[in-house]
Design a protein around this motif. Sequence first.
Motif, PDB file in Angstrom:
ATOM      1  N   TRP A   1       0.835  -1.200   0.000  1.00  0.00           N
ATOM      2  CA  TRP A   1       0.000   0.000   0.000  1.00  0.00           C
ATOM      3  C   TRP A   1       0.869   1.250   0.000  1.00  0.00           C
ATOM      4  O   TRP A   1       0.593   2.218  -0.721  1.00  0.00           O
ATOM      5  N   LEU A   2       1.924   1.229   0.787  1.00  0.00           N
ATOM      6  CA  LEU A   2       2.806   2.393   0.879  1.00  0.00           C
ATOM      7  C   LEU A   2       3.598   2.612  -0.409  1.00  0.00           C
ATOM      8  O   LEU A   2       3.861   3.757  -0.794  1.00  0.00           O
ATOM      9  N   ILE A   3       3.976   1.529  -1.095  1.00  0.00           N
ATOM     10  CA  ILE A   3       4.653   1.670  -2.392  1.00  0.00           C
ATOM     11  C   ILE A   3       3.722   2.346  -3.388  1.00  0.00           C
ATOM     12  O   ILE A   3       4.105   3.295  -4.089  1.00  0.00           O
ATOM     13  N   ASP A   4       2.482   1.852  -3.474  1.00  0.00           N
ATOM     14  CA  ASP A   4       1.493   2.461  -4.366  1.00  0.00           C
ATOM     15  C   ASP A   4       1.283   3.926  -4.019  1.00  0.00           C
ATOM     16  O   ASP A   4       1.244   4.794  -4.900  1.00  0.00           O
ATOM     17  N   ASP A   5       1.165   4.228  -2.737  1.00  0.00           N
ATOM     18  CA  ASP A   5       0.951   5.609  -2.300  1.00  0.00           C
ATOM     19  C   ASP A   5       2.158   6.483  -2.635  1.00  0.00           C
ATOM     20  O   ASP A   5       2.014   7.623  -3.081  1.00  0.00           O
ATOM     21  N   PHE A   6       3.364   5.937  -2.433  1.00  0.00           N
ATOM     22  CA  PHE A   6       4.597   6.665  -2.753  1.00  0.00           C
ATOM     23  C   PHE A   6       4.664   7.002  -4.239  1.00  0.00           C
ATOM     24  O   PHE A   6       5.001   8.123  -4.627  1.00  0.00           O
ATOM     25  N   LEU A   7       4.312   6.035  -5.076  1.00  0.00           N
ATOM     26  CA  LEU A   7       4.350   6.270  -6.524  1.00  0.00           C
ATOM     27  C   LEU A   7       3.323   7.317  -6.931  1.00  0.00           C
ATOM     28  O   LEU A   7       3.612   8.229  -7.715  1.00  0.00           O
ATOM     29  N   ASP A   8       2.104   7.199  -6.394  1.00  0.00           N
ATOM     30  CA  ASP A   8       1.080   8.185  -6.705  1.00  0.00           C
ATOM     31  C   ASP A   8       1.480   9.568  -6.194  1.00  0.00           C
ATOM     32  O   ASP A   8       1.259  10.590  -6.867  1.00  0.00           O
ATOM     33  N   ASP A   9       2.096   9.606  -5.015  1.00  0.00           N
ATOM     34  CA  ASP A   9       2.540  10.854  -4.406  1.00  0.00           C
ATOM     35  C   ASP A   9       3.595  11.551  -5.272  1.00  0.00           C
ATOM     36  O   ASP A   9       3.768  12.774  -5.196  1.00  0.00           O
ATOM     37  N   ASN A  10       4.298  10.749  -6.085  1.00  0.00           N
ATOM     38  CA  ASN A  10       5.336  11.283  -6.966  1.00  0.00           C
ATOM     39  C   ASN A  10       4.930  11.256  -8.437  1.00  0.00           C
ATOM     40  O   ASN A  10       5.785  11.281  -9.330  1.00  0.00           O
ATOM     41  N   ALA A  11       3.614  11.196  -8.679  1.00  0.00           N
ATOM     42  CA  ALA A  11       3.066  11.204 -10.043  1.00  0.00           C
ATOM     43  C   ALA A  11       3.710  10.143 -10.922  1.00  0.00           C
ATOM     44  O   ALA A  11       3.900  10.336 -12.131  1.00  0.00           O
ATOM     45  N   PHE A  12       4.042   9.012 -10.301  1.00  0.00           N
ATOM     46  CA  PHE A  12       4.625   7.868 -11.003  1.00  0.00           C
ATOM     47  C   PHE A  12       5.875   8.259 -11.803  1.00  0.00           C
ATOM     48  O   PHE A  12       6.237   7.612 -12.770  1.00  0.00           O
ATOM     49  N   PHE A  13       6.522   9.340 -11.350  1.00  0.00           N
ATOM     50  CA  PHE A  13       7.775   9.805 -11.952  1.00  0.00           C
ATOM     51  C   PHE A  13       7.647  10.023 -13.460  1.00  0.00           C
ATOM     52  O   PHE A  13       8.612   9.887 -14.215  1.00  0.00           O
ATOM     53  N   GLY A  14       6.421  10.342 -13.878  1.00  0.00           N
ATOM     54  CA  GLY A  14       6.197  10.626 -15.287  1.00  0.00           C
ATOM     55  C   GLY A  14       6.050   9.411 -16.168  1.00  0.00           C
ATOM     56  O   GLY A  14       6.024   9.528 -17.394  1.00  0.00           O
ATOM     57  N   ALA A  15       5.904   8.225 -15.591  1.00  0.00           N
ATOM     58  CA  ALA A  15       5.748   6.986 -16.363  1.00  0.00           C
ATOM     59  C   ALA A  15       4.341   6.440 -16.194  1.00  0.00           C
ATOM     60  O   ALA A  15       3.647   6.734 -15.214  1.00  0.00           O
ATOM     61  N   SER A  16       3.911   5.641 -17.156  1.00  0.00           N
ATOM     62  CA  SER A  16       2.610   4.980 -17.044  1.00  0.00           C
ATOM     63  C   SER A  16       2.749   3.459 -17.069  1.00  0.00           C
ATOM     64  O   SER A  16       1.759   2.747 -16.929  1.00  0.00           O
ATOM     65  N   THR A  17       3.978   2.960 -17.246  1.00  0.00           N
ATOM     66  CA  THR A  17       4.239   1.524 -17.219  1.00  0.00           C
ATOM     67  C   THR A  17       5.127   1.201 -16.026  1.00  0.00           C
ATOM     68  O   THR A  17       6.181   1.817 -15.837  1.00  0.00           O
ATOM     69  N   LEU A  18       4.689   0.248 -15.221  1.00  0.00           N
ATOM     70  CA  LEU A  18       5.439  -0.165 -14.046  1.00  0.00           C
ATOM     71  C   LEU A  18       5.856  -1.619 -14.203  1.00  0.00           C
ATOM     72  O   LEU A  18       5.034  -2.478 -14.533  1.00  0.00           O
ATOM     73  N   LEU A  19       7.123  -1.884 -13.983  1.00  0.00           N
ATOM     74  CA  LEU A  19       7.679  -3.227 -14.084  1.00  0.00           C
ATOM     75  C   LEU A  19       7.905  -3.770 -12.680  1.00  0.00           C
ATOM     76  O   LEU A  19       8.638  -3.163 -11.892  1.00  0.00           O
ATOM     77  N   LEU A  20       7.299  -4.905 -12.359  1.00  0.00           N
ATOM     78  CA  LEU A  20       7.418  -5.498 -11.032  1.00  0.00           C
ATOM     79  C   LEU A  20       8.115  -6.843 -11.145  1.00  0.00           C
ATOM     80  O   LEU A  20       7.572  -7.782 -11.744  1.00  0.00           O
ATOM     81  N   SER A  21       9.314  -6.955 -10.598  1.00  0.00           N
ATOM     82  CA  SER A  21       9.989  -8.247 -10.588  1.00  0.00           C
ATOM     83  C   SER A  21       9.452  -9.103  -9.448  1.00  0.00           C
ATOM     84  O   SER A  21       8.721  -8.625  -8.572  1.00  0.00           O
ATOM     85  N   SER A  22       9.805 -10.397  -9.465  1.00  0.00           N
ATOM     86  CA  SER A  22       9.303 -11.338  -8.463  1.00  0.00           C
ATOM     87  C   SER A  22       7.795 -11.190  -8.313  1.00  0.00           C
ATOM     88  O   SER A  22       7.243 -11.125  -7.211  1.00  0.00           O
ATOM     89  N   ALA A  23       7.113 -11.166  -9.472  1.00  0.00           N
ATOM     90  CA  ALA A  23       5.690 -10.819  -9.516  1.00  0.00           C
ATOM     91  C   ALA A  23       4.796 -11.802  -8.768  1.00  0.00           C
ATOM     92  O   ALA A  23       3.654 -11.469  -8.441  1.00  0.00           O
ATOM     93  N   SER A  24       5.305 -12.990  -8.483  1.00  0.00           N
ATOM     94  CA  SER A  24       4.500 -13.969  -7.745  1.00  0.00           C
ATOM     95  C   SER A  24       4.580 -13.771  -6.245  1.00  0.00           C
ATOM     96  O   SER A  24       3.848 -14.414  -5.491  1.00  0.00           O
ATOM     97  N   SER A  25       5.483 -12.904  -5.784  1.00  0.00           N
ATOM     98  CA  SER A  25       5.627 -12.675  -4.346  1.00  0.00           C
ATOM     99  C   SER A  25       4.432 -11.886  -3.826  1.00  0.00           C
ATOM    100  O   SER A  25       3.810 -11.103  -4.539  1.00  0.00           O
ATOM    101  N   LYS A  26       4.136 -12.069  -2.554  1.00  0.00           N
ATOM    102  CA  LYS A  26       2.948 -11.459  -1.965  1.00  0.00           C
ATOM    103  C   LYS A  26       3.044  -9.936  -1.934  1.00  0.00           C
ATOM    104  O   LYS A  26       2.049  -9.241  -2.119  1.00  0.00           O
ATOM    105  N   THR A  27       4.247  -9.407  -1.695  1.00  0.00           N
ATOM    106  CA  THR A  27       4.388  -7.955  -1.677  1.00  0.00           C
ATOM    107  C   THR A  27       4.192  -7.378  -3.072  1.00  0.00           C
ATOM    108  O   THR A  27       3.585  -6.317  -3.243  1.00  0.00           O
ATOM    109  N   ALA A  28       4.695  -8.095  -4.079  1.00  0.00           N
ATOM    110  CA  ALA A  28       4.543  -7.619  -5.459  1.00  0.00           C
ATOM    111  C   ALA A  28       3.085  -7.652  -5.889  1.00  0.00           C
ATOM    112  O   ALA A  28       2.561  -6.665  -6.430  1.00  0.00           O
ATOM    113  N   TYR A  29       2.395  -8.765  -5.644  1.00  0.00           N
ATOM    114  CA  TYR A  29       1.018  -8.791  -6.140  1.00  0.00           C
ATOM    115  C   TYR A  29       0.075  -7.957  -5.271  1.00  0.00           C
ATOM    116  O   TYR A  29      -0.970  -7.511  -5.737  1.00  0.00           O
ATOM    117  N   GLY A  30       0.452  -7.689  -4.015  1.00  0.00           N
ATOM    118  CA  GLY A  30      -0.311  -6.724  -3.234  1.00  0.00           C
ATOM    119  C   GLY A  30      -0.168  -5.324  -3.819  1.00  0.00           C
ATOM    120  O   GLY A  30      -1.135  -4.559  -3.889  1.00  0.00           O
TER     121      GLY A  30
END
Length: 362
Positions: free
Chosen positions: A159-188
Motif C-alpha cells: 500500500w505504501l509503495i502504491d501511495d509513494f508512486l502516486d505521491d510522486n506522479a509515477f515519476f512521469g511513467a505509465s508503465t510499471l515493471l514489477l519483478s518477483s511478480a509472484s511474491s505477496k508484496t509484489a502482487y499486493g
Amino acid sequence: MTTTTLQVRKNQIAQTRWQAVADVPLAQGQIRVEVELFALTANNITYAAMGDAMRYWDFYPSGDAEWGIIPVWGFATVIESLHGEVPVGERLYGYWPTSNRAVLQPDRVTPLGFSDAAPHRAELHAVYNQYVRTTTDAFHTSGTESTQALLRPLFVTSWLIDDFLDDNAFFGASTLLLSSASSKTAYGTAFQLAQRKGIQIVGLTSDGNKDFCKSLGCYSQVLGYGELDQLAADTPCVYLDFAGNGQLRTQIHEHFAQLKYSCAIGATHVESLRGAKGLPGPTPTMFFAPAQVKKRNKDWGAAELGQRMVTAWQAFTAKATDPAQPWMTVEHQSGQAALEKAYTRMLSGRSDPAVGQTFSLT
C-alpha cells in the motif's frame, strides 16, 4: 523455562543453528510473551539479506556478532508480566524473533498497544517497535490470524509503495515493471496499482510462475525474465525491484532508455545480489516503508492513515482469500525441523507462491 531460537550466519544466511537459553527473571517493567504463530515469507529472506544494511539484526541481538536472528510477524500472548498496564493473557500482534519466546519492555502504553523501550532498540525505526493489542486492533479479525501474519506486513508495504508512486506522479511513467511478480508484496502492490487509471502493470517472473501471476488478474501483462524484448525500449517506465537480482536490474537499466525511476524493495534472489554502481539511467533507490508512513502521518494524521490502510486491507484480503478462487492457501506447521526446512526451501526460491506458510515453535 527455555527460549529456543533459530539463528542464521550473517555472512552466509543459508547456514542455520538453534540456540536454547534458560529464561532469566524479568526486570521491573518487562513482560515475557510466548510467540504462538508467525509467518515465513520472502520478506523474511529480505530481512536476512539486508540484515546489516537495514539493521534488521539489531531488533533481537543474538549475542554473537557472526550470527543473527531474523524477525518475523505474527501473534504472541503475555505469559509473565512485571508491567502494570500489560497483563498476563494479553494477546499482541507485532514483530518477533524467530523463537518461541521474547522479552519486551512496554512504554507509551495506550488502549491500542505500546512500543518496546528496550535500550538496544532506541535508535531503530519506531514502526517495527510497535505492538498492537488484538482486542482493539482495527486490522484484527478472529479466526484469520494466519492470513494476517502472512499478508498484513507485506500488504502495508504494498500500500505504501502504491501511495509513494502516486505521491510522486509515477515519476512521469505509465508503465510499471514489477519483478518477483509472484511474491505477496509484489502482487499486493499490483492489486493497489490496478485501481489507478492509465497505469500498465507488467509482472516479471520465472517461467514456472507465469500462469499463477496471470491467474491473479491484477497484472496488465506477465512476462518471463527472458522476455524483456517484448516491451519497446523507449517505453517510459518505473522498475519496482522485489527480487534484488542484479543481472535482471542491469538488463532493465540497459534495455529501457526512458527508465524514470528504479526502486529497490526486496532481496529474494539472494544468489544474484550485486551492487548498483555503473548502471545507466537513474540510480536504484531503496524504498523504506517507515519513511512514507512518517510523511503521511504528517500529511494526514495517524488516524486517517490507519483508516485508509484498514479499508484497503479489507478489500485486498477479501479478494486474496475468496473461497471461490483464493490467491493463497495457508499451511501451518510446528516445530524446529519444519521451520528450518521451509526456510531453506524459500531461500532457494522453491516455495509455492500459492501457499502461505505459518509456524509455531511452542
